[in-house]
Scaffold this motif. Structure first.
Motif, PDB file in Angstrom:
ATOM      1  N   VAL A  60      46.772  34.376  42.343  1.00 50.26           N
ATOM      2  CA  VAL A  60      46.625  35.820  42.123  1.00 50.26           C
ATOM      3  C   VAL A  60      47.589  36.274  41.024  1.00 50.26           C
ATOM      4  O   VAL A  60      47.231  37.069  40.156  1.00 50.26           O
ATOM      5  CB  VAL A  60      46.871  36.602  43.441  1.00 50.26           C
ATOM      6  CG1 VAL A  60      46.904  38.105  43.188  1.00 50.26           C
ATOM      7  CG2 VAL A  60      45.797  36.277  44.464  1.00 50.26           C
ATOM      8  N   THR A  63      45.941  35.030  37.682  1.00 49.32           N
ATOM      9  CA  THR A  63      44.618  35.506  37.245  1.00 49.32           C
ATOM     10  C   THR A  63      44.275  36.908  37.744  1.00 49.32           C
ATOM     11  O   THR A  63      43.283  37.493  37.321  1.00 49.32           O
ATOM     12  CB  THR A  63      43.514  34.558  37.771  1.00 49.32           C
ATOM     13  OG1 THR A  63      43.510  34.667  39.212  1.00 49.32           O
ATOM     14  CG2 THR A  63      43.748  33.114  37.393  1.00 49.32           C
ATOM     15  N   LYS A  65      43.224  37.406  40.651  1.00 51.87           N
ATOM     16  CA  LYS A  65      42.170  37.261  41.680  1.00 51.87           C
ATOM     17  C   LYS A  65      42.475  36.075  42.601  1.00 51.87           C
ATOM     18  O   LYS A  65      43.066  35.092  42.176  1.00 51.87           O
ATOM     19  CB  LYS A  65      40.818  36.960  41.003  1.00 51.87           C
ATOM     20  CG  LYS A  65      40.265  38.100  40.195  1.00 51.87           C
ATOM     21  CD  LYS A  65      39.183  38.824  40.999  1.00 51.87           C
ATOM     22  CE  LYS A  65      38.731  40.116  40.327  1.00 51.87           C
ATOM     23  NZ  LYS A  65      39.367  41.335  40.831  1.00 51.87           N
ATOM     24  N   CYS A  66      42.027  36.162  43.850  1.00 54.41           N
ATOM     25  CA  CYS A  66      42.117  35.013  44.751  1.00 54.41           C
ATOM     26  C   CYS A  66      41.184  33.926  44.219  1.00 54.41           C
ATOM     27  O   CYS A  66      40.080  34.231  43.756  1.00 54.41           O
ATOM     28  CB  CYS A  66      41.652  35.387  46.156  1.00 54.41           C
ATOM     29  SG  CYS A  66      42.802  36.406  47.063  1.00 54.41           S
ATOM     30  N   LYS A  98      41.185  39.527  51.500  1.00 57.60           N
ATOM     31  CA  LYS A  98      41.160  39.144  50.078  1.00 57.60           C
ATOM     32  C   LYS A  98      41.488  40.371  49.209  1.00 57.60           C
ATOM     33  O   LYS A  98      42.335  40.314  48.314  1.00 57.60           O
ATOM     34  CB  LYS A  98      39.773  38.594  49.742  1.00 57.60           C
ATOM     35  CG  LYS A  98      39.589  38.165  48.307  1.00 57.60           C
ATOM     36  CD  LYS A  98      38.269  37.400  48.173  1.00 57.60           C
ATOM     37  CE  LYS A  98      38.052  36.853  46.793  1.00 57.60           C
ATOM     38  NZ  LYS A  98      37.350  37.728  45.885  1.00 57.60           N
ATOM     39  N   GLU A  99      40.833  41.455  49.530  1.00 53.87           N
ATOM     40  CA  GLU A  99      41.042  42.682  48.758  1.00 53.87           C
ATOM     41  C   GLU A  99      42.511  43.122  48.830  1.00 53.87           C
ATOM     42  O   GLU A  99      43.122  43.470  47.813  1.00 53.87           O
ATOM     43  CB  GLU A  99      40.144  43.771  49.356  1.00 53.87           C
ATOM     44  CG  GLU A  99      39.819  44.900  48.412  1.00 53.87           C
ATOM     45  CD  GLU A  99      38.826  45.846  49.064  1.00 53.87           C
ATOM     46  OE1 GLU A  99      39.219  46.984  49.325  1.00 53.87           O
ATOM     47  OE2 GLU A  99      37.672  45.419  49.346  1.00 53.87           O
ATOM     48  N   GLU A 102      44.857  40.891  46.778  1.00 51.70           N
ATOM     49  CA  GLU A 102      44.742  41.165  45.334  1.00 51.70           C
ATOM     50  C   GLU A 102      45.406  42.488  44.972  1.00 51.70           C
ATOM     51  O   GLU A 102      45.947  42.649  43.884  1.00 51.70           O
ATOM     52  CB  GLU A 102      43.270  41.140  44.908  1.00 51.70           C
ATOM     53  CG  GLU A 102      42.715  39.711  44.936  1.00 51.70           C
ATOM     54  CD  GLU A 102      41.205  39.622  44.724  1.00 51.70           C
ATOM     55  OE1 GLU A 102      40.538  40.683  44.670  1.00 51.70           O
ATOM     56  OE2 GLU A 102      40.687  38.488  44.635  1.00 51.70           O
ATOM     57  N   LYS A 105      49.637  42.059  45.692  1.00 53.78           N
ATOM     58  CA  LYS A 105      50.311  41.115  44.771  1.00 53.78           C
ATOM     59  C   LYS A 105      51.733  40.813  45.227  1.00 53.78           C
ATOM     60  O   LYS A 105      52.696  40.929  44.469  1.00 53.78           O
ATOM     61  CB  LYS A 105      50.335  41.669  43.353  1.00 53.78           C
ATOM     62  CG  LYS A 105      48.966  41.785  42.738  1.00 53.78           C
ATOM     63  CD  LYS A 105      49.052  41.984  41.239  1.00 53.78           C
ATOM     64  CE  LYS A 105      47.710  41.936  40.550  1.00 53.78           C
ATOM     65  NZ  LYS A 105      46.564  42.507  41.258  1.00 53.78           N
TER      66      LYS A 105
END
Ligand code: ASP
Length: 445
Positions: A60, A63, A65-66, A98-99, A102, A105
């Protein structure tokens, strides 16, 4: 009777293990509150969910993102929920997680999700309420556990609930952010819950049948320890006997709550009982256990008439304080003083700066550093009752041809610490074990 049970990563590794855990809990009505770790390894080369989450955080951070690691975590939890035939909407929980990862962080937030998810699954399996540690475990502005608030909030959350599952390993800091304990910290969470409800017993379920008198990788088939005191536990776990997190003792100590280490794979085994020091009764054993840890450095300072120079120790200690370095032991003589420090703390030029500052502060006659030292702790309340214990210990080490580089015996006589070269660590432990555990009854004085 109330028991708080904490189950470690191996006990939560897959659906089959979770079923075993549920059976253990249901077999005893006193086992009312459960604290769980994230799923651990299923086999040798497997990866713990917490380790996958640390990788996930790195992905994360790079990038935004997961990535692949989170996919693996999803696979594991979907697999577990499928195996257990649970009707919970795991896809939705994973998508929300997941959300949040992200968005947040944060390393700690990401790492904590293993415990969050496994506690939710366990609560569904047992059909009991889930308590999010974030709501009840609080850290203060210095990042330390705010015990009073935590015990109160946890106690209140569990009041009136016959059973509940609490997630281990994390809590919330003063800014409302998730913060984790150090690795293995679900043991501390279990101790917190035990103290909050003033449990009669804190059961810590793991993958071994309690503590052994020393590391089985060093001595074949060492004796098990059936009982020990809080103090003995603290000494042994601090020195590397890593069955239980060394800080787990503090919450339960405040409530005199005994801890029992149990094996999920062999629930009938007796395990190790850890008792408040005041309730601990002498078992007749001189030594309870032996543990060793490598990679220490010793800073040795010599100066004539050091003992009559007022403020000498303070000056040296303020140098260490200035550099934010902790020391483990401080053996001293009339004109000598040594500081035993974890070598990790002295890396990246810190040692050189400390030596320079000590030279300026106290102008020693001699200042030396010994590296690659292992500390070995021989621990047992029985040592203070038996004359000649240290003579036997040093004799055993000498017979093995090992040079002792440092000795430290606490005034409680609970512990004798010897420093030897890293390379001699295992041999010294073997020699001490032979002396105290394999020499037969003639040894008891
Ligand atoms: N899951 C965390 C770790 O692997 C905490 C724990 O299991 O106690 O360190």
């Amino acid at each position: 009777m109330i028991k708080v049970c904490k189950f470690g990563g191996t006990s939560m590794a897959d659906g089959n293990m979770m079923k075993k855990v549920a059976d253990i809990i249901k077999s005893d009505g006193a086992r009312r509150y459960v604290v769980v770790s994230a799923p651990g390894k299923r086999y040798g080369a497997d990866i713990k969910v917490t380790d996958l989450l640390y990788r996930c955080y790195d992905e994360v951070a790079q990038t935004g993102k997961c990535g692949e690691s989170f996919d693996k975590i999803c696979e594991r939890f979907r697999g577990i929920v499928g195996e257990l035939n649970l009707s919970m909407d795991i896809d939705k929980i994973l998508a929300d997680t997941k959300e949040e990862i992200e968005k947040e962080k944060s390393t700690d937030f990401t790492a904590s999700r293993g415990e969050y998810l496994s506690a939710r699954v366990m609560a569904a399996l047992l059909d009991v309420p889930f308590i999010d540690a974030r709501d009840v475990v609080k850290f203060d502005k210095n990042g330390l556990l705010d015990s009073e608030r935590t015990f109160e909030l946890t106690g209140d959350a569990l009041k009136g609930k016959k059973n509940a599952v609490v997630s281990g390993f994390y809590g919330e800091d003063v800014n409302g952010k998730v913060k984790t304990f150090s690795r293995g910290g679900s043991d501390i969470s279990g101790a917190i819950v035990a103290r909050a409800v003033m449990a009669d017993l804190y059961e810590n379920w793991t993958d071994v049948s309690g503590f052994l008198a020393c590391d089985p990788r060093i001595v074949d088939n060492p004796e098990g320890i059936s009982a020990m005191s809080y103090k003995e536990l603290r000494e042994l776990s601090y020195m590397g006997a890593n069955v239980l997190h060394s800080e787990s003792i503090f919450p339960v100590r405040a409530g005199d709550i005994p801890i029992c280490i149990k094996n999920t794979f062999r629930p009938m085994d007796e395990g190790t009982m850890i008792l408040p020091t005041s309730k601990y009764r002498y078992t007749g054993k001189i030594v309870t256990g032996i543990a060793g840890k490598k990679n220490f450095s010793v800073i040795f300072i010599e100066k004539s008439l050091m003992n009559s120079e007022i403020g000498f120790a303070r000056k040296v200690l303020s140098v260490l304080e200035k550099h934010g370095v902790n020391f483990e032991h401080m053996p001293s003589g009339i004109d000598t003083m040594s500081f035993v420090i974890d070598s990790e703390e002295l890396k990246h030029g810190v040692l050189e700066e400390i030596l320079e500052d000590i030279r300026t502060a106290v102008k020693p006659d001699n200042l030396r550093v010994f590296d690659e030292i292992a500390l070995i702790a021989t621990v047992g309340h029985g040592m203070s009752r038996n004359v000649g214990t240290s003579a036997k210990l040093f004799d055993a080490i000498a017979r093995a041809g090992i040079n002792v580089r440092m000795i430290d015996q606490g005034s409680s006589e609970l512990n004798i610490i010897v420093g030897v070269d890293n390379d001699n660590c295992e041999r010294a432990i073997r020699a001490i074990y032979e002396e105290f555990f394999r020499k037969g009854p003639s040894f008891g004085l």
